[in-house]
Design a protein around this motif. Structure first.
Motif, mmCIF file in Angstrom:
data_model
loop_
_atom_site.group_PDB
_atom_site.id
_atom_site.type_symbol
_atom_site.label_atom_id
_atom_site.label_comp_id
_atom_site.label_asym_id
_atom_site.label_seq_id
_atom_site.Cartn_x
_atom_site.Cartn_y
_atom_site.Cartn_z
ATOM 1 N N THR A 29 0.818 -1.217 0.000
ATOM 2 C CA THR A 29 0.000 0.000 0.000
ATOM 3 C C THR A 29 0.851 1.266 0.000
ATOM 4 O O THR A 29 0.564 2.215 -0.732
ATOM 5 N N ALA A 30 1.893 1.296 0.780
ATOM 6 C CA ALA A 30 2.680 2.523 0.912
ATOM 7 C C ALA A 30 3.406 2.872 -0.385
ATOM 8 O O ALA A 30 3.474 4.036 -0.773
ATOM 9 N N ASN A 31 3.945 1.880 -1.073
ATOM 10 C CA ASN A 31 4.766 2.143 -2.255
ATOM 11 C C ASN A 31 4.022 2.118 -3.572
ATOM 12 O O ASN A 31 4.494 2.676 -4.556
ATOM 13 N N ALA A 32 2.898 1.415 -3.616
ATOM 14 C CA ALA A 32 2.241 1.184 -4.901
ATOM 15 C C ALA A 32 1.868 2.498 -5.575
ATOM 16 O O ALA A 32 1.471 3.460 -4.924
ATOM 17 N N THR A 33 2.023 2.529 -6.907
ATOM 18 C CA THR A 33 1.664 3.721 -7.684
ATOM 19 C C THR A 33 0.572 3.405 -8.696
ATOM 20 O O THR A 33 0.118 4.285 -9.401
ATOM 21 N N SER A 34 0.183 2.131 -8.785
ATOM 22 C CA SER A 34 -0.907 1.783 -9.696
ATOM 23 C C SER A 34 -1.702 0.636 -9.101
ATOM 24 O O SER A 34 -1.196 -0.117 -8.263
ATOM 25 N N ASP A 61 -0.737 6.316 -11.169
ATOM 26 C CA ASP A 61 -0.281 7.639 -10.733
ATOM 27 C C ASP A 61 1.203 7.500 -10.454
ATOM 28 O O ASP A 61 1.645 7.461 -9.308
ATOM 29 N N ASP A 62 1.970 7.395 -11.534
ATOM 30 C CA ASP A 62 3.376 7.008 -11.461
ATOM 31 C C ASP A 62 4.293 8.223 -11.483
ATOM 32 O O ASP A 62 4.090 9.130 -12.284
ATOM 33 N N PRO A 63 5.333 8.229 -10.666
ATOM 34 C CA PRO A 63 6.292 9.340 -10.722
ATOM 35 C C PRO A 63 7.097 9.326 -12.029
ATOM 36 O O PRO A 63 7.443 8.265 -12.541
ATOM 37 N N ILE A 64 7.365 10.521 -12.533
ATOM 38 C CA ILE A 64 8.187 10.708 -13.733
ATOM 39 C C ILE A 64 9.529 11.292 -13.295
ATOM 40 O O ILE A 64 9.563 12.228 -12.487
ATOM 41 N N THR A 65 10.597 10.736 -13.821
ATOM 42 C CA THR A 65 11.928 11.265 -13.488
ATOM 43 C C THR A 65 12.708 11.545 -14.766
ATOM 44 O O THR A 65 12.374 11.046 -15.839
ATOM 45 N N LEU A 66 13.771 12.325 -14.608
ATOM 46 C CA LEU A 66 14.603 12.666 -15.770
ATOM 47 C C LEU A 66 15.607 11.574 -16.094
ATOM 48 O O LEU A 66 16.113 11.496 -17.207
ATOM 49 N N ASP A 67 15.922 10.740 -15.107
ATOM 50 C CA ASP A 67 16.838 9.631 -15.382
ATOM 51 C C ASP A 67 16.175 8.328 -14.938
ATOM 52 O O ASP A 67 15.007 8.306 -14.554
ATOM 53 N N ASN A 68 16.929 7.231 -15.019
ATOM 54 C CA ASN A 68 16.325 5.919 -14.775
ATOM 55 C C ASN A 68 16.373 5.488 -13.307
ATOM 56 O O ASN A 68 16.370 4.300 -13.015
ATOM 57 N N ASN A 69 16.381 6.453 -12.402
ATOM 58 C CA ASN A 69 16.475 6.144 -10.976
ATOM 59 C C ASN A 69 15.139 6.448 -10.290
ATOM 60 O O ASN A 69 14.708 7.601 -10.227
ATOM 61 N N LEU A 70 14.524 5.389 -9.769
ATOM 62 C CA LEU A 70 13.237 5.519 -9.082
ATOM 63 C C LEU A 70 13.290 6.564 -7.976
ATOM 64 O O LEU A 70 12.287 7.183 -7.632
ATOM 65 N N HIS A 71 14.483 6.761 -7.402
ATOM 66 C CA HIS A 71 14.582 7.648 -6.253
ATOM 67 C C HIS A 71 14.978 9.079 -6.606
ATOM 68 O O HIS A 71 15.151 9.911 -5.716
ATOM 69 N N SER A 72 15.117 9.358 -7.891
ATOM 70 C CA SER A 72 15.358 10.752 -8.296
ATOM 71 C C SER A 72 14.123 11.591 -7.992
ATOM 72 O O SER A 72 13.004 11.067 -7.921
ATOM 73 N N LYS A 73 14.339 12.874 -7.861
ATOM 74 C CA LYS A 73 13.222 13.795 -7.589
ATOM 75 C C LYS A 73 12.264 13.785 -8.785
ATOM 76 O O LYS A 73 12.677 14.042 -9.915
ATOM 77 N N PRO A 74 10.986 13.479 -8.548
ATOM 78 C CA PRO A 74 10.044 13.448 -9.671
ATOM 79 C C PRO A 74 9.852 14.841 -10.285
ATOM 80 O O PRO A 74 9.850 15.841 -9.575
ATOM 81 N N VAL A 75 9.690 14.866 -11.616
ATOM 82 C CA VAL A 75 9.355 16.119 -12.304
ATOM 83 C C VAL A 75 7.862 16.178 -12.633
ATOM 84 O O VAL A 75 7.377 17.151 -13.194
ATOM 85 N N GLY A 76 7.158 15.104 -12.282
ATOM 86 C CA GLY A 76 5.721 15.082 -12.554
ATOM 87 C C GLY A 76 5.161 13.697 -12.349
ATOM 88 O O GLY A 76 5.839 12.817 -11.794
ATOM 89 N N GLN A 77 3.921 13.512 -12.768
ATOM 90 C CA GLN A 77 3.237 12.241 -12.580
ATOM 91 C C GLN A 77 2.651 11.764 -13.917
ATOM 92 O O GLN A 77 2.138 12.578 -14.688
ATOM 93 N N ALA A 78 2.731 10.446 -14.151
ATOM 94 C CA ALA A 78 2.055 9.823 -15.289
ATOM 95 C C ALA A 78 0.718 9.311 -14.774
ATOM 96 O O ALA A 78 0.683 8.449 -13.893
ATOM 97 N N GLN A 79 -0.371 9.865 -15.292
ATOM 98 C CA GLN A 79 -1.694 9.516 -14.764
ATOM 99 C C GLN A 79 -2.594 9.036 -15.885
ATOM 100 O O GLN A 79 -2.609 9.609 -16.970
ATOM 101 N N GLY A 80 -3.358 7.975 -15.611
ATOM 102 C CA GLY A 80 -4.279 7.486 -16.623
ATOM 103 C C GLY A 80 -4.459 5.998 -16.509
ATOM 104 O O GLY A 80 -4.400 5.441 -15.415
ATOM 105 N N LEU A 81 -4.652 5.345 -17.647
ATOM 106 C CA LEU A 81 -4.917 3.909 -17.602
ATOM 107 C C LEU A 81 -4.013 3.127 -18.525
ATOM 108 O O LEU A 81 -3.508 3.616 -19.532
ATOM 109 N N HIS A 82 -3.843 1.879 -18.138
ATOM 110 C CA HIS A 82 -2.994 0.905 -18.807
ATOM 111 C C HIS A 82 -3.846 -0.353 -18.858
ATOM 112 O O HIS A 82 -4.225 -0.886 -17.817
#
Lengths: 165, 165, 165
Positions: A29-34, A61-82
């Motif tokens: 629950t704490a980590n899930a983004t979708s 509701d996934d974090p977007i980053t500038l590089d391939n590191n999950l822990h980088s500061k997000p620049v936004g969110q990917a929101q919608g459906l898959h």
């Protein structure tokens, strides 16, 4: 899906972004983004459906980053459906937005398209944008950068705008 | 939805295709090409909801053919969602892609729009494309070519591109 | 999401419309215009999910009016989906159409985009149209005009077309 015609066009703007999808599995629950919110009749929602895997819809509701590191500061969110939409292989249909909110990028980018997940590079449509990306159109090339089991997926998205305003 | 303005425009490319939707009814696992994955509260997933038929979402992976024969060799797959969204009549909302993969057609076409199912010809938007259909926009006119009960639906789609690249 | 660039562009057509969303809560069958059809694992469908409110999808068939009165004569229907997609705040993702059918307006307008519901003015994309709105593109600014509990929502939509045909 590389077109002969793309050779004749140069993008007016390009962006490379990563987004990170952590599927809710009933325990994270704490980590899930979708979250998987639908399944075909007879399947449950905390794991992708099995041999009839047509019909899982995940809300992101996934974090977007500038590089391939999950822990980088997000620049936004990917929101919608898959949406997982094939019986015999893995393909998806995507309808989502990148909502970007930094000093450099402020605006949203709207995507739809088919995602044949097992293909290395898949193209979807950029159908519009707002803010910094007002009325933009283009193509986004999606690549699975990595995944861990059926829980963590990291996607790289190369956005090429061919219509800027 | 015929526009006065369409008279002033000639398509730059046209395509006529058929797609075949066989809804999973709990028994036709082998043949089904779509599954109903949501229903309004109180309804189940193996038949369209009854007198409150607002809220069924079906996920599709339907074969596309060049003619109206279900058994013709498919030229691609129609993938995405079909949502039933009216209480008192039949209307749908569509978000899907044609993924075409033949020597002649290689690329995807992305559609969204309202589908007032009981109208003979309904127009939806072609909002983008990839590959052979890179950045294309246009209109798709959908016609119900035939149906059998609430299981098999065959749709004819006349795609008219007004913006080619 | 106001863009610097919007200043350089004047819309070729504008429209202001309201739509009225009455969520089915298990008791209002006669009045409801939308139904929540998915929820994250562990939640039910007749109320928005609680502290893990990621994953409700609502299907809409909402009346559209020219003013902010629910009882005005509808000029059309807003049909499609509204997806709640955030864990910690309220944001939505929208994919829907305005189907207009009056002597003045005859045609459909197709929208997608992220809707950060708590922001006063949110921009989504107008990705296409049919009939009177053949091939149009633009931006729609959505404002929550009013709401009552978690059942009635009235949205104002300022549609600005920047590409007319």
């Amino acid at each position: 899906f590389l077109s002969k015609k793309t050779k004749h066009h140069k993008p007016c703007k390009t962006l490379v972004l990563y987004f990170h999808d952590i599927i809710y599995n009933g325990k994270n629950t704490a980590n899930a983004t979708s979250a998987i919110v639908t399944a075909p009749p007879g399947y449950n929602l905390t794991i992708l459906a099995g041999n009839f895997h047509l019909g899982n819809i995940a809300v992101l509701d996934d974090p977007i980053t500038l590089d391939n590191n999950l822990h980088s500061k997000p620049v936004g969110q990917a929101q919608g459906l898959h949406m997982y939409d094939t019986k015999n292989t893995f393909t998806a249909w995507l309808g989502f937005s990148f909502v970007l909110n930094t000093t450099e990028y402020k605006g949203s980018i709207n995507f739809i398209g088919a995602d044949p997940t097992l293909v290395e590079e898949r193209d979807i449509s950029v159908v519009g944008g707002t803010g910094e990306f007002f009325m933009h159109r283009g193509i986004a090339t999606i690549m699975t950068d990595t995944f861990e089991g059926e829980v963590y997926f990291r996607l790289r998205v190369d956005i090429k705008f061919y219509e800027c305003w």
